[in-house]
Scaffold this active site. Sequence first.
Site, PDB file in Angstrom:
ATOM      1  N   LYS A 281      12.240  12.469 -48.642  1.00 55.80           N
ATOM      2  CA  LYS A 281      11.786  12.310 -47.261  1.00 55.80           C
ATOM      3  C   LYS A 281      10.905  13.506 -46.862  1.00 55.80           C
ATOM      4  O   LYS A 281       9.867  13.347 -46.214  1.00 55.80           O
ATOM      5  CB  LYS A 281      12.979  12.182 -46.307  1.00 55.80           C
ATOM      6  CG  LYS A 281      12.626  12.076 -44.816  1.00 55.80           C
ATOM      7  CD  LYS A 281      11.985  10.749 -44.449  1.00 55.80           C
ATOM      8  CE  LYS A 281      11.397  10.743 -43.039  1.00 55.80           C
ATOM      9  NZ  LYS A 281      12.368  10.520 -41.978  1.00 55.80           N
TER      10      LYS A 281
ATOM     11  N   LYS B 119      10.067  18.769 -36.157  1.00 52.55           N
ATOM     12  CA  LYS B 119      11.429  18.999 -36.669  1.00 52.55           C
ATOM     13  C   LYS B 119      11.446  18.876 -38.193  1.00 52.55           C
ATOM     14  O   LYS B 119      11.996  19.715 -38.895  1.00 52.55           O
ATOM     15  CB  LYS B 119      12.402  17.980 -36.052  1.00 52.55           C
ATOM     16  CG  LYS B 119      13.864  18.245 -36.366  1.00 52.55           C
ATOM     17  CD  LYS B 119      14.677  16.952 -36.430  1.00 52.55           C
ATOM     18  CE  LYS B 119      14.496  16.276 -37.775  1.00 52.55           C
ATOM     19  NZ  LYS B 119      15.297  15.068 -37.967  1.00 52.55           N
TER      20      LYS B 119
END
Lengths: 299, 299
Positions: A172, A240
Amino acid sequence: MKPKIGFVGVGIMGYHMASHLLDAGYEVVAYDVFEEMLKKIVAKGAEGASSCKEVAAKTDLVISMVPDSPDVEKVALGAEGIIEAAREGLIYVDMSTIAPGVAVKVAEELGKKGVRCLDAPVSGGESGAMNAALSIMVGGPEDLFNEVLPVFEIMGKTVTLCGDNGAGQTVKACNQIQVALNFIGMAEAFVLGAKANVDPAIILKVLSGGYAQTRVMDARGPKLIRGEFEPGFKSKFHLKDLNIIMETAKELNVPLPCTAVARQLFNAMIASGRGDLDHSAVINIIEDLAKIEARTSLE
Amino acid sequence: MKPKIGFVGVGIMGYHMASHLLDAGYEVVAYDVFEEMLKKIVAKGAEGASSCKEVAAKTDLVISMVPDSPDVEKVALGAEGIIEAAREGLIYVDMSTIAPGVAVKVAEELGKKGVRCLDAPVSGGESGAMNAALSIMVGGPEDLFNEVLPVFEIMGKTVTLCGDNGAGQTVKACNQIQVALNFIGMAEAFVLGAKANVDPAIILKVLSGGYAQTRVMDARGPKLIRGEFEPGFKSKFHLKDLNIIMETAKELNVPLPCTAVARQLFNAMIASGRGDLDHSAVINIIEDLAKIEARTSLE
């Protein structure tokens, strides 16, 4: 027999994902720190619980979908967390996007109590969650992956075992590096073009038709040149992810020169109040720097 | 009646392009500073000339395909250059990749003598030239574009009028920004993944199947994870393009934070003797920095 599923975090993403499980006939016990969110999924047929511990005590398989690494640590290892109802046979699958190192730590700590864990972050955003079209990147033991696969397939379209615990989060992270730099490439290209008075529609046509093509350009390029930046995927969430990536890079001693700059540009998104815009809006930062709108030459 | 075509610069790209014109039945007068190159195209049926001036004097339309901005200035405006045979009716089309500002200057200077000009850089590399599949980005007046279009269509597959003189070069610059950052995104992603012990074949599969997909990943990803870096497009030429881009950005006062870093990474390609490798080999620089081979985990 279908496992009874616990679902922690039924916000924008989690609500849709848990709904698909309910629709598929699974019993779901849900928990969320926000009572509003919990009420919504209870109205849909889930049983409400008042802690992660209670969710874990009542189910065979707990899924979490929460904002960040500290949230996962709290859900899994904190007071009233899964660890307080940990037992042989329980399965924990975290589908949040968090630091690979935290995913490994959670799997180790819960593993000591007999809980088997997977990290399974997703891409595809809200529309992917809504349409059960998520791409799911899984880290953990292969036998456990195969056991949970039928559940993943209810929420996602592409499910890939990436390696051991943490590998789902690593892939990811790789994905988010590439997507960020694809968007920044588009941003810098379009702003240079605008300053030289070239119609951005022409730039889009030429670049997307050739070797420079990217999927994010196909998806967001036409919106970008119309100045449409509704999310999609919010910039603050990409920041983030970039923070997680650079923290992981620091731990692993990997210099990432362009990703480091990408993080600063996304930081500027937040500083300028654009955290809730789509990540394609990073072009606004380059436009600010160059004092031009990349769309001005378009008619 | 078909125009008689002059061709200056019959190297790797120019040889194929001029050959297609000969095959299509055009008379071609060629010149190259390297006699070897000139001999090759003369053997193919072109008439050889001994200067750009002679080429221009003998033809209606002069095309050039040379390495860099100073070469184009020399071809167009230098001693024994096109300008010395400039006249009303002559057309000059530069297909090299050079600074947009130089393209504008050449068009202005030759324009004063009645010569009409287009800038028409290409993408697609040697295979594109060989297969007449180039993408051609054109800057200049629309009527002239339409006049030259049949000639472009012999050498390329996609021909786009991008705007006024210089706009072809600007769009090429935009293209090279996006391609460079797509490659660097892939490089940083794969090196991070390798350091975390994830199989690069898995990363490639997940990224290319989702939102992170890029055409350069489709084309070079499988080669990259096998460590195959034969060009394609040489790193030293991409560095040349990045130098043009940053010079242009300086003139236009456009800050390009990630492209600036990209230039430094491509500079490191040359410093480490990798200028003749494909631009996808920029991953070698990130690997050097991280002291790892991104392909070691693949079996």
